[in-house]
Design an enzyme around this catalytic site. Structure first.
Site, PDB file in Angstrom:
ATOM      1  N   SER A  67      -7.455  -6.237  -8.811  1.00  0.00           N
ATOM      2  CA  SER A  67      -7.216  -5.602 -10.115  1.00  0.00           C
ATOM      3  C   SER A  67      -6.838  -6.681 -11.115  1.00  0.00           C
ATOM      4  CB  SER A  67      -6.065  -4.607  -9.963  1.00  0.00           C
ATOM      5  OG  SER A  67      -5.437  -4.346 -11.192  1.00  0.00           O
TER       6      SER A  67
ATOM      7  N   TYR B 191       2.608  -2.136  -7.607  1.00  0.00           N
ATOM      8  CA  TYR B 191       1.133  -2.085  -7.571  1.00  0.00           C
ATOM      9  C   TYR B 191       0.563  -3.476  -7.869  1.00  0.00           C
ATOM     10  CZ  TYR B 191      -3.667  -0.966  -8.925  1.00  0.00           C
ATOM     11  OH  TYR B 191      -5.041  -0.941  -9.020  1.00  0.00           O
TER      12      TYR B 191
HETATM   13  N1  NAP Z   1      -8.698   3.038 -11.655  1.00  0.00           N
HETATM   14  C1  NAP Z   1      -8.312   1.843 -12.109  1.00  0.00           C
HETATM   15  O1  NAP Z   1      -7.906   1.688 -13.271  1.00  0.00           O
HETATM   16  C2  NAP Z   1      -8.407   0.628 -11.221  1.00  0.00           C
HETATM   17  C3  NAP Z   1      -8.376  -0.646 -11.818  1.00  0.00           C
HETATM   18  C4  NAP Z   1      -8.425  -1.773 -11.008  1.00  0.00           C
HETATM   19  C5  NAP Z   1      -8.493  -1.645  -9.641  1.00  0.00           C
HETATM   20  N2  NAP Z   1      -8.526  -0.403  -9.084  1.00  0.00           N
HETATM   21  C6  NAP Z   1      -8.567  -0.311  -7.615  1.00  0.00           C
HETATM   22  O2  NAP Z   1      -9.792   0.274  -7.232  1.00  0.00           O
HETATM   23  C7  NAP Z   1      -9.612   0.976  -5.993  1.00  0.00           C
HETATM   24  C8  NAP Z   1     -10.147   2.382  -6.144  1.00  0.00           C
HETATM   25  O3  NAP Z   1      -9.433   3.011  -7.180  1.00  0.00           O
HETATM   26  P1  NAP Z   1      -9.934   4.350  -7.899  1.00  0.00           P
HETATM   27  O4  NAP Z   1      -9.518   4.228  -9.291  1.00  0.00           O
HETATM   28  O5  NAP Z   1     -11.331   4.623  -7.541  1.00  0.00           O
HETATM   29  O6  NAP Z   1      -8.926   5.386  -7.178  1.00  0.00           O
HETATM   30  P2  NAP Z   1      -9.093   6.940  -6.835  1.00  0.00           P
HETATM   31  O7  NAP Z   1     -10.120   7.576  -7.665  1.00  0.00           O
HETATM   32  O8  NAP Z   1      -7.697   7.478  -6.843  1.00  0.00           O
HETATM   33  O9  NAP Z   1      -9.615   6.895  -5.310  1.00  0.00           O
HETATM   34  C9  NAP Z   1      -8.830   6.334  -4.303  1.00  0.00           C
HETATM   35  C10 NAP Z   1      -9.572   6.422  -2.985  1.00  0.00           C
HETATM   36  O10 NAP Z   1      -8.744   5.820  -1.974  1.00  0.00           O
HETATM   37  C11 NAP Z   1      -8.656   6.716  -0.859  1.00  0.00           C
HETATM   38  N3  NAP Z   1      -7.390   6.511  -0.180  1.00  0.00           N
HETATM   39  C12 NAP Z   1      -6.134   6.574  -0.702  1.00  0.00           C
HETATM   40  N4  NAP Z   1      -5.224   6.362   0.254  1.00  0.00           N
HETATM   41  C13 NAP Z   1      -5.917   6.155   1.410  1.00  0.00           C
HETATM   42  C14 NAP Z   1      -5.545   5.890   2.749  1.00  0.00           C
HETATM   43  N5  NAP Z   1      -4.252   5.808   3.125  1.00  0.00           N
HETATM   44  N6  NAP Z   1      -6.500   5.723   3.686  1.00  0.00           N
HETATM   45  C15 NAP Z   1      -7.809   5.827   3.329  1.00  0.00           C
HETATM   46  N7  NAP Z   1      -8.233   6.074   2.083  1.00  0.00           N
HETATM   47  C16 NAP Z   1      -7.288   6.248   1.144  1.00  0.00           C
HETATM   48  C17 NAP Z   1      -8.793   8.103  -1.477  1.00  0.00           C
HETATM   49  O11 NAP Z   1      -9.330   9.038  -0.546  1.00  0.00           O
HETATM   50  P3  NAP Z   1      -8.494  10.077   0.358  1.00  0.00           P
HETATM   51  O12 NAP Z   1      -7.452  10.684  -0.526  1.00  0.00           O
HETATM   52  O13 NAP Z   1      -9.570  11.034   0.820  1.00  0.00           O
HETATM   53  O14 NAP Z   1      -7.938   9.280   1.469  1.00  0.00           O
HETATM   54  C18 NAP Z   1      -9.844   7.848  -2.541  1.00  0.00           C
HETATM   55  O15 NAP Z   1     -11.129   7.913  -1.969  1.00  0.00           O
HETATM   56  C19 NAP Z   1      -8.125   0.890  -5.676  1.00  0.00           C
HETATM   57  O16 NAP Z   1      -7.889  -0.151  -4.762  1.00  0.00           O
HETATM   58  C20 NAP Z   1      -7.509   0.566  -7.017  1.00  0.00           C
HETATM   59  O17 NAP Z   1      -6.271  -0.095  -6.885  1.00  0.00           O
HETATM   60  C21 NAP Z   1      -8.498   0.734  -9.832  1.00  0.00           C
END
Ligand code: NAP
Length: 266
Positions: free
Chosen positions: A146, A159
């Protein structure tokens, strides 16, 4: 032909965690649509099954697992490997969570959950996937870090620290696993319009207002696709953050802290 060379000529294989929502789901869809075989992992079985039915069982497999549970991760990768003949071209460690707010206002168990999922989860997946990656020529691990791994980010302290840890793992293993022909890189997107930024998060993190949310999950999926081909150590995704990374190398720390304070509204 050796096993390694045979694997090079086969359908490319991806195993991605966090495939039920946001960036992970968009990435799974993109790679499947471009001919890769995609192993999808997350905790929500119903969502995984629905996505797998939509993509088609010849294009994917689905593996309910919690990345914090090393045994579940190992079983998931074993089941995936049975579908791919023991190969894994690309592991995307994408599963992650975020809790925002004043450090002391976030309950301790939520701080711990961030570390367990965002850091230990990545370690669990990399350990379990290693034999498959080693057996696959030109294998690649792409970690979802990130932009908060560039500067310690107020109201996102744990985070942000978890993503610094992902960055550290990436940099270390990029060097360490080169001897096995395994590339290790990361993607460092700024804010992305997914459920992660839903609810009260946007109110608690002033930097979201200051910087805006410019990226969709599909944008980041495309970035993962490109990074899988070009493999930069860190892909900062947007131009402003690429420029910021250059500035960070040269700007004095006092100036950097002023920028961070401004972005955090403090
Ligand atoms: N959104 C942002 O602004 C942003 C920016 C930079 C980086 N990121 C990173 O990108 C990645 C994806 O983020 P996103 O925004 O797509 O988040 P999201 O929409 O909240 O999706 C998160 C995913 O992670 C899974 N997950 C959560 N806890 C888990 C666990 N214990 N075991 C297995 N799967 C798990 C969830 O599925 P289940 O609930 O089905 O397990 C879901 O599929 C993350 O690492 C986040 O830190 C996000």
């Amino acid at each position: 032909m050796t096993k390694k060379r045979a694997a090079a000529s086969q359908t490319k294989t991806l195993f991605i965690t966090g495939a039920t929502a946001g960036i992970g789901e968009a990435t799974a869809r993109l790679f499947a649509s471009r001919g890769w075989f995609v192993g999808m992992a997350a905790r929500n079985s119903a969502k995984l099954e629905a996505l797998a039915n939509e993509l088609g069982s010849d294009k994917c497999s689905w593996h309910p697992c919690d990345v914090t549970d090393a045994d579940q991760v190992s079983e998931a990768l074993q089941a995936f490997s049975q579908r791919t003949g023991g190969h894994l071209h690309l592991l995307v460690n994408n599963a992650g969570i975020l809790h925002a707010g004043g450090f002391e206002d976030i309950p301790l168990h939520q701080h711990h959950n961030i570390i367990d999922i965002n850091v230990k989860g990545v370690v669990n997946c990399m350990q379990a996937a290693f034999p498959l990656l080693k057996a696959t020529p030109g294998a690649h691990v792409l970690n979802m870090s990130s932009a908060s791994a560039m500067f310690g980010s107020p109201t996102l302290a744990t985070y942000s620290a978890s993503k610094f840890a992902v960055r550290g793992l990436t940099e270390a293993l990029n060097v360490e696993w080169a001897r096995y022909d395994i590339a290790v890189t990361d993607v460092m997107p700024p804010f992305v319009d997914t459920d992660m930024l839903g609810g009260p998060v946007r109110d608690k993190v002033k930097a979201i207002t200051r910087l805006g949310v410019q990226l969709s999950a599909e944008d980041v999926a495309e970035c993962v696709w490109n990074a899988a081909a070009t493999r930069p150590l860190h892909d900062r995704v947007t131009k402003p953050f690429k420029v910021l990374a250059l500035l960070q190398k040269h700007a004095p720390e006092t100036l950097q802290r002023r920028v961070v304070k401004f972005l955090a509204g403090m």
